[in-house]
Write an enzyme that holds these catalytic residues in place. Structure first.
Site, short mmCIF file in Angstrom:
data_model
loop_
_atom_site.label_atom_id
_atom_site.label_comp_id
_atom_site.label_asym_id
_atom_site.label_seq_id
_atom_site.Cartn_x
_atom_site.Cartn_y
_atom_site.Cartn_z
N SER A 1 0.83 -1.23 0.01
CA SER A 1 0.13 -0.10 0.21
C SER A 1 0.87 1.37 -0.03
O SER A 1 2.17 1.35 0.47
CB SER A 1 -1.06 0.12 1.14
OG SER A 1 -1.53 -1.20 1.27
N1 SAH Z 1 -0.45 -5.21 3.92
C1 SAH Z 1 0.52 -5.53 2.87
C2 SAH Z 1 -0.11 -5.29 1.68
C3 SAH Z 1 -1.02 -6.41 1.22
S1 SAH Z 1 -1.87 -6.62 -0.23
C4 SAH Z 1 1.79 -4.84 2.86
O1 SAH Z 1 2.12 -3.91 3.96
O2 SAH Z 1 2.75 -5.05 2.00
C5 SAH Z 1 -2.91 -7.77 0.36
C6 SAH Z 1 -2.58 -9.11 0.59
O3 SAH Z 1 -3.73 -9.59 1.00
C7 SAH Z 1 -2.17 -10.09 -0.39
O4 SAH Z 1 -0.83 -10.49 -0.04
C8 SAH Z 1 -2.89 -10.97 -0.65
O5 SAH Z 1 -2.46 -12.25 -0.70
C9 SAH Z 1 -3.78 -11.06 0.72
N2 SAH Z 1 -4.93 -11.84 0.89
C10 SAH Z 1 -5.87 -11.65 0.04
N3 SAH Z 1 -7.18 -12.55 0.76
C11 SAH Z 1 -6.57 -13.29 1.61
C12 SAH Z 1 -7.09 -13.93 2.41
N4 SAH Z 1 -8.23 -14.68 2.48
N5 SAH Z 1 -6.14 -14.44 3.82
C13 SAH Z 1 -5.03 -13.89 3.73
N6 SAH Z 1 -4.53 -13.17 3.03
C14 SAH Z 1 -5.09 -12.75 1.94
#
Ligand code: SAH
Length: 219
Positions: free
Chosen positions: A66
């Site tokens: 993000s």
């Molecule tokens: N917080 C992160 C950004 C995350 S992007 C950072 O600081 O870099 C969103 C993430 O959510 C992705 O890596 C994706 O794989 C994860 N995601 C999506 N659905 C999910 C689920 N059901 N359980 C766990 N992770 C999930």
């Protein structure tokens, strides 16, 4: 591009902190936590030069880290306290978890991609962040073994917040999550659990990758 040298990193972080303050991210604890985490170590080598720019950047597995202001907003909205146990859904690069780890007792973070969790873990190790516990799993189920949590942060957008997460939030606790469809308007929401239900606040429009139930089959 190689790692940024210390001087270059200091300049970029100082600029980032100015930008955060300008948009109202003024909580000194939050600002100090962001100052303490080298964001360039959480992006791909190709993006290193843009690591501190005000935008989301691609990471492995088709996901994104993000934008800095979003991380600042979400962190401030959680009002992290020194003894909080915080659950994060969506480890991604591990950057948000690293920032939170500077502000609370322990971060529990889940991602559905093994590759991302492994890369994030190695960053936590390099930075000697020892109060983060990771899991490859389906974050829509939360982490019942460690519940209830004082705070929960969801960093991927679903049409609604998974019911299990509300159930794993302590009374008085705060949950922050983007809510909305992939092809439409997503709103960042903050829910505070009361004795009788949840108070809800809208924090503005955002854009996140999707929250997908289940663990990724590959990667
Ligand atoms: N917080 C992160 C950004 C995350 S992007 C950072 O600081 O870099 C969103 C993430 O959510 C992705 O890596 C994706 O794989 C994860 N995601 C999506 N659905 C999910 C689920 N059901 N359980 C766990 N992770 C999930």
């Amino acid at each position: 591009m190689p790692d940024l040298d210390e001087e270059e990193r200091r300049v970029r972080i100082a600029n980032l902190l100015l930008r955060l303050r300008r948009v109202g991210i003024t909580d000194q604890r939050v600002v100090s936590a962001i100052e303490a985490v080298p964001r360039d170590l959480f992006v791909e080598a190709e993006s290193r030069d843009e690591a501190y720019a005000e935008r989301a950047l691609p990471i492995e597995c088709g996901q994104t880290i993000s934008a800095p202001v979003i991380v600042g907003m979400m962190t401030m909205a959680l009002k992290p306290q020194a003894d909080d146990r915080i659950l994060e859904i969506g480890t991604g690069s591990g950057y948000q978890a690293a920032v939170l780890s500077k502000l609370c007792g322990r971060v529990y973070t889940i991602d559905r991609f093994r590759t991302l969790v492994a890369a994030a873990e190695s960053r936590f190790k390099t930075l000697k962040l020892t109060n983060i516990t990771t899991l490859v799993g389906d974050g829509t189920l939360g982490w019942p073994e460690h519940a209830p949590f004082e705070k929960i942060i969801v960093t991927a957008a679903g049409e609604e917040v998974p019911e299990a997460l509300f159930g794993q939030l302590r009374i008085g606790g705060i949950l922050v999550a983007p809510v909305g469809p992939q092809d439409g308007v997503q709103i960042l929401k903050r829910y505070t659990r009361t004795e009788t239900g949840f108070d809800e606040t809208d924090l503005g429009q955002v854009r996140f990758v999707p929250l997908i139930p289940g663990v990724a089959e590959r990667l």
